[in-house]
Design an enzyme around this catalytic site. Structure first.
Site, PDB file in Angstrom:
ATOM      1  N   SER A   1       0.869  -1.085  -0.037  1.00  0.00           N
ATOM      2  CA  SER A   1      -0.086   0.093  -0.167  1.00  0.00           C
ATOM      3  C   SER A   1       0.892   1.349   0.160  1.00  0.00           C
ATOM      4  O   SER A   1       2.112   1.306  -0.005  1.00  0.00           O
ATOM      5  CB  SER A   1      -0.762  -0.012   1.283  1.00  0.00           C
ATOM      6  OG  SER A   1      -0.164   0.019   2.473  1.00  0.00           O
ATOM      7  N   HIS A   2       0.315   2.476  -0.389  1.00  0.00           N
ATOM      8  CA  HIS A   2       0.917   3.560  -0.260  1.00  0.00           C
ATOM      9  C   HIS A   2       0.047   4.533   0.761  1.00  0.00           C
ATOM     10  O   HIS A   2      -1.152   4.391   0.809  1.00  0.00           O
ATOM     11  CB  HIS A   2       1.048   4.120  -1.560  1.00  0.00           C
ATOM     12  CG  HIS A   2       1.801   3.588  -2.775  1.00  0.00           C
ATOM     13  ND1 HIS A   2       2.886   4.391  -3.207  1.00  0.00           N
ATOM     14  CD2 HIS A   2       1.932   2.248  -3.050  1.00  0.00           C
ATOM     15  CE1 HIS A   2       3.607   3.599  -4.206  1.00  0.00           C
ATOM     16  NE2 HIS A   2       3.126   2.274  -3.947  1.00  0.00           N
ATOM     17  N   PRO A   3       0.856   5.458   1.310  1.00  0.00           N
ATOM     18  CA  PRO A   3      -0.059   6.186   2.441  1.00  0.00           C
ATOM     19  C   PRO A   3      -1.072   7.351   1.242  1.00  0.00           C
ATOM     20  O   PRO A   3      -0.554   7.951   0.260  1.00  0.00           O
ATOM     21  CB  PRO A   3       1.122   7.213   2.882  1.00  0.00           C
ATOM     22  CG  PRO A   3       2.085   7.199   2.022  1.00  0.00           C
ATOM     23  CD  PRO A   3       2.064   5.887   1.146  1.00  0.00           C
TER      24      PRO A   3
ATOM     25  N   SER B   1       1.392  10.367  -2.506  1.00  0.00           N
ATOM     26  CA  SER B   1       1.135   8.891  -2.370  1.00  0.00           C
ATOM     27  C   SER B   1       2.397   8.103  -2.652  1.00  0.00           C
ATOM     28  O   SER B   1       2.434   6.968  -2.834  1.00  0.00           O
ATOM     29  CB  SER B   1      -0.014   8.402  -2.889  1.00  0.00           C
ATOM     30  OG  SER B   1      -0.002   8.704  -4.117  1.00  0.00           O
TER      31      SER B   1
ATOM     32  N   TYR C   1       6.619   3.701   8.674  1.00  0.00           N
ATOM     33  CA  TYR C   1       5.729   3.313   7.891  1.00  0.00           C
ATOM     34  C   TYR C   1       6.090   1.839   7.335  1.00  0.00           C
ATOM     35  O   TYR C   1       5.294   0.840   7.421  1.00  0.00           O
ATOM     36  CB  TYR C   1       5.867   3.921   6.281  1.00  0.00           C
ATOM     37  CG  TYR C   1       4.710   3.458   5.407  1.00  0.00           C
ATOM     38  CD1 TYR C   1       3.368   4.134   5.490  1.00  0.00           C
ATOM     39  CD2 TYR C   1       5.021   2.476   4.377  1.00  0.00           C
ATOM     40  CE1 TYR C   1       2.578   3.655   4.718  1.00  0.00           C
ATOM     41  CE2 TYR C   1       4.145   2.374   3.555  1.00  0.00           C
ATOM     42  CZ  TYR C   1       2.638   2.815   3.655  1.00  0.00           C
ATOM     43  OH  TYR C   1       1.799   2.393   2.691  1.00  0.00           O
TER      44      TYR C   1
END
Length: 260
Positions: free
Chosen positions: A108-110, A116, A143
């Site tokens: 996933s990406h933030p 992102s 992260y």
């Protein structure tokens, strides 16, 4: 992460508990058992518990791009088999049938940061390395440490080929996931779902039967008693369980990683 080295004793323990790493695996021989080899160094990110009579045929886990590779071991209940590789954080019940091509959205990406872009968490990517600030380094470390919330799969679940499942999803006991489906939300017990995104097509049984099967916990009982007479009428079986005539079965199991 905890690391351990595969030994002949460990491979024999798998075999003795009928935890097969290849369809109808023969006993360990010549330093190998299924896809596992002696003296291999393996890392385990979370504790894994595997019950007896399990087939893990998929080999080491291969994530989506950006996800974490895995050992190929996951917490799986008795009489479940998978032709797909499974991540360690996954929990699967008993009597499940998993075809090939199962994938989990585990990269996933933030979404709550300025961008992102992988610049927010890929410290060693040469595309961004020159421009990494101290603040980006700090954010990237936190992260990367995030724990992946893999789905939970109930008992007696049938997953067709090439299914994709989102994080945190619960697949209810008795559910069926049609081939090529993308499952983005919880699936109710005994529901048959299909499509992208997957939607309920129908239920395997009527509501009363579903409730009775769920309340019976038939998967906890001695299989030789549960299947002494195969029938599409489950009433006698449920009555036997309710009346205390069946015995709960003690399944042997092994734990991998983080043992005391």
């Amino acid at each position: 992460m905890q690391r351990f080295t595969v030994t002949q004793k460990f491979m024999q323990q798998l075999f003795d508990n009928t935890i097969l790493l290849k369809y109808n695996s023969p006993a360990p021989a010549n330093g190998a058992y299924g896809w596992l080899k002696n003296d291999t160094d393996i890392g385990i990110r979370v504790p894994v518990t595997i019950e007896q009579n399990v087939g893990l045929f998929g080999g080491p886990y291969k994530p989506m791009i950006g996800g974490y590779k895995g050992s190929g071991f996951a917490s799986v209940g008795a009489f479940t088999y998978s032709y797909s590789s499974l991540p360690e954080g996954l929990k699967v019940g008993r009597y499940c049938s998993i075809s090939n091509g199962l994938r989990f959205i585990d990269s996933s990406h933030p979404l709550d940061t300025l961008t992102s872009s992988a610049m927010m968490f890929r410290r060693n990517n040469n595309l961004f390395k020159e421009y990494f600030t101290d603040s980006l380094h700090q954010h990237a470390r936190s992260y990367a440490a995030a724990t992946m919330d893999y789905p939970t799969i109930g008992h007696d679940v049938w997953i067709g080929s090439n299914v994709t499942i989102s994080p945190k999803v619960t697949i209810g006991t008795g559910a069926v996931l049609a081939a090529n489906s993308t499952v983005t939300k919880d699936v109710p017990p005994y529901a048959i779902v299909g499509g992208n995104p997957a939607k309920i097509v129908k239920y395997r049984f009527d509501e009363d039967t579903i409730n009775a099967l769920l309340e019976s916990h038939w998967w906890d009982y001695d299989p030789k008693q549960v299947f002494v007479k195969v029938s599409n009428d489950f009433t006698p079986l449920i009555a036997s369980i309710t009346d205390g005539k069946l015995e709960k079965y003690h399944y042997s199991k092994i734990q991998i990683g983080f043992s005391s």
